[in-house]
Design an enzyme around this catalytic site. Structure first.
Site, PDB file in Angstrom:
ATOM      1  N   CYS A  21       0.847  -1.203   0.000  1.00 39.84           N
ATOM      2  CA  CYS A  21       0.000   0.000   0.000  1.00 39.84           C
ATOM      3  C   CYS A  21       0.878   1.248   0.000  1.00 39.84           C
ATOM      4  O   CYS A  21       0.597   2.229  -0.693  1.00 39.84           O
ATOM      5  CB  CYS A  21      -0.895   0.014   1.234  1.00 39.84           C
ATOM      6  SG  CYS A  21      -1.978  -1.410   1.429  1.00 39.84           S
ATOM      7  N   CYS A  48      -7.104  -3.648  -4.677  1.00 42.57           N
ATOM      8  CA  CYS A  48      -5.688  -3.291  -4.763  1.00 42.57           C
ATOM      9  C   CYS A  48      -4.803  -4.527  -4.674  1.00 42.57           C
ATOM     10  O   CYS A  48      -3.806  -4.643  -5.389  1.00 42.57           O
ATOM     11  CB  CYS A  48      -5.327  -2.307  -3.664  1.00 42.57           C
ATOM     12  SG  CYS A  48      -5.997  -0.644  -3.910  1.00 42.57           S
ATOM     13  N   HIS A  64       0.930   4.951  -2.047  1.00 45.17           N
ATOM     14  CA  HIS A  64       0.299   6.031  -1.298  1.00 45.17           C
ATOM     15  C   HIS A  64       1.222   6.730  -0.312  1.00 45.17           C
ATOM     16  O   HIS A  64       0.795   7.633   0.398  1.00 45.17           O
ATOM     17  CB  HIS A  64      -0.956   5.505  -0.616  1.00 45.17           C
ATOM     18  CG  HIS A  64      -1.954   4.985  -1.600  1.00 45.17           C
ATOM     19  ND1 HIS A  64      -2.618   5.807  -2.483  1.00 45.17           N
ATOM     20  CD2 HIS A  64      -2.362   3.713  -1.881  1.00 45.17           C
ATOM     21  CE1 HIS A  64      -3.417   5.077  -3.244  1.00 45.17           C
ATOM     22  NE2 HIS A  64      -3.265   3.807  -2.911  1.00 45.17           N
TER      23      HIS A  64
END
Length: 292
Positions: A207, A253, A211
């Site tokens: 992740c 994702c 991000h």
């Protein structure tokens, strides 16, 4: 978002090379000794500072739209009960479910302080009895079970989506206030942070790869949002009216990385959502932003 951030465009092959090659400095799956001594709030503030260093023309206020850099509130149109296609419809359906009387005469409002107002901003929560993180969807289902009603499948977006959105709307404009107040809760927070930073799947993404390391860049036509701020605008309203919960986005994702996603409501995704929400503490939520 400032235009200087939006200007960082790159193509898909370049993105794959950057993410695969870049180390997750300070975001290893297993915390270093220095990191383990940080409180969750110290970690949150350090992450905000790291993102501000990466995006010097922005502040957390710029990140509030959440997981899409181009979100907007959907304009209301007349209610079509057979095919809800906008936020007004979704919230109307959710309100009807919220106010529906159980067989014993109670309703969902009876399970929450202040009849549910200003409560959703405290979820996810660590439950010391079950020793698990409880999401707002789980809390709603616990209420159904308590009153002898059938629970809603977490994957049933047509029902749990509008209901969760309405519950969230009772806190609209309130600041997210997720708490990590005990050592057991801290364990769940750390587990969520580790999963956020863990590379997985054939693409070897985490992740944090997108991000944190590549926050503010543009992937295709969409800006990659910073991790801080993402939890504020869920559930999302997708084109066509489908409501997308945050854990469903986590699954999507993971599939993009080539990884097998964890089940909805699993400890892994609950802990990830707990961490993900906590790092956006202090920022106001918004309801049913549209995801393009």
């Amino acid at each position: 978002m400032p235009s200087s951030i939006m200007s960082k465009r790159f193509n898909i092959p370049a993105l794959l090379l950057v993410i695969a090659a870049a180390p997750l400095i300070g975001l290893q799956p297993l915390p270093t000794r220095a990191q383990s001594l940080q409180t969750p709030d110290q970690h949150r503030l350090a992450l905000i500072q790291a993102l501000r260093n990466l995006l010097p023309d922005s502040t957390p206020d710029h990140w509030r739209p959440g997981a899409s850099g181009s979100t907007e509130l959907v304009q209301a149109i007349a209610l079509n009960s057979d095919n809800a296609t906008n936020s007004a419809d979704i919230l109307a359906i959710g309100k009807k479910l919220w106010e529906r009387k159980f067989k014993n005469g109670k309703s969902l409002a009876s399970c929450f302080p202040n009849a549910g107002k200003r409560v959703a901003v405290t979820y996810p929560q660590f439950d010391p009895k079950s020793k698990r993180v409880v999401t707002q969807e789980m809390a709603l289902n616990r209420c159904f079970a308590l009153h002898g009603e059938s629970e809603i499948a977490l994957g049933d977006a047509a029902v749990i989506g509008p209901l969760g959105a309405y519950f969230r709307s009772l806190s609209e404009g309130q600041k997210l206030n997720v708490r990590v107040g005990t050592p057991q809760a801290r364990e769940k927070f750390d587990a969520g942070r580790a999963l956020f930073s863990r590379r997985m799947g054939q693409q070897n993404y985490a992740c944090a790869s997108c991000h944190v390391l590549n926050a503010g860049r543009v992937f295709g036509q969409q800006e990659i949002s910073p991790a801080v701020g993402q939890a504020l605008s869920w559930p999302h309203l997708q084109p066509g009216g489908k409501v997308l919960a945050l854990q469903k986005q986590f699954q999507q994702c993971m599939l993009r990385t080539g990884a097998e996603p964890f089940p909805l409501g699993s400890d892994e995704l609950n802990n990830l959502e707990y961490y993900h929400a906590f790092i956006s503490n202090g920022l106001p939520i918004r309801i049913l932003a549209v995801q393009r």
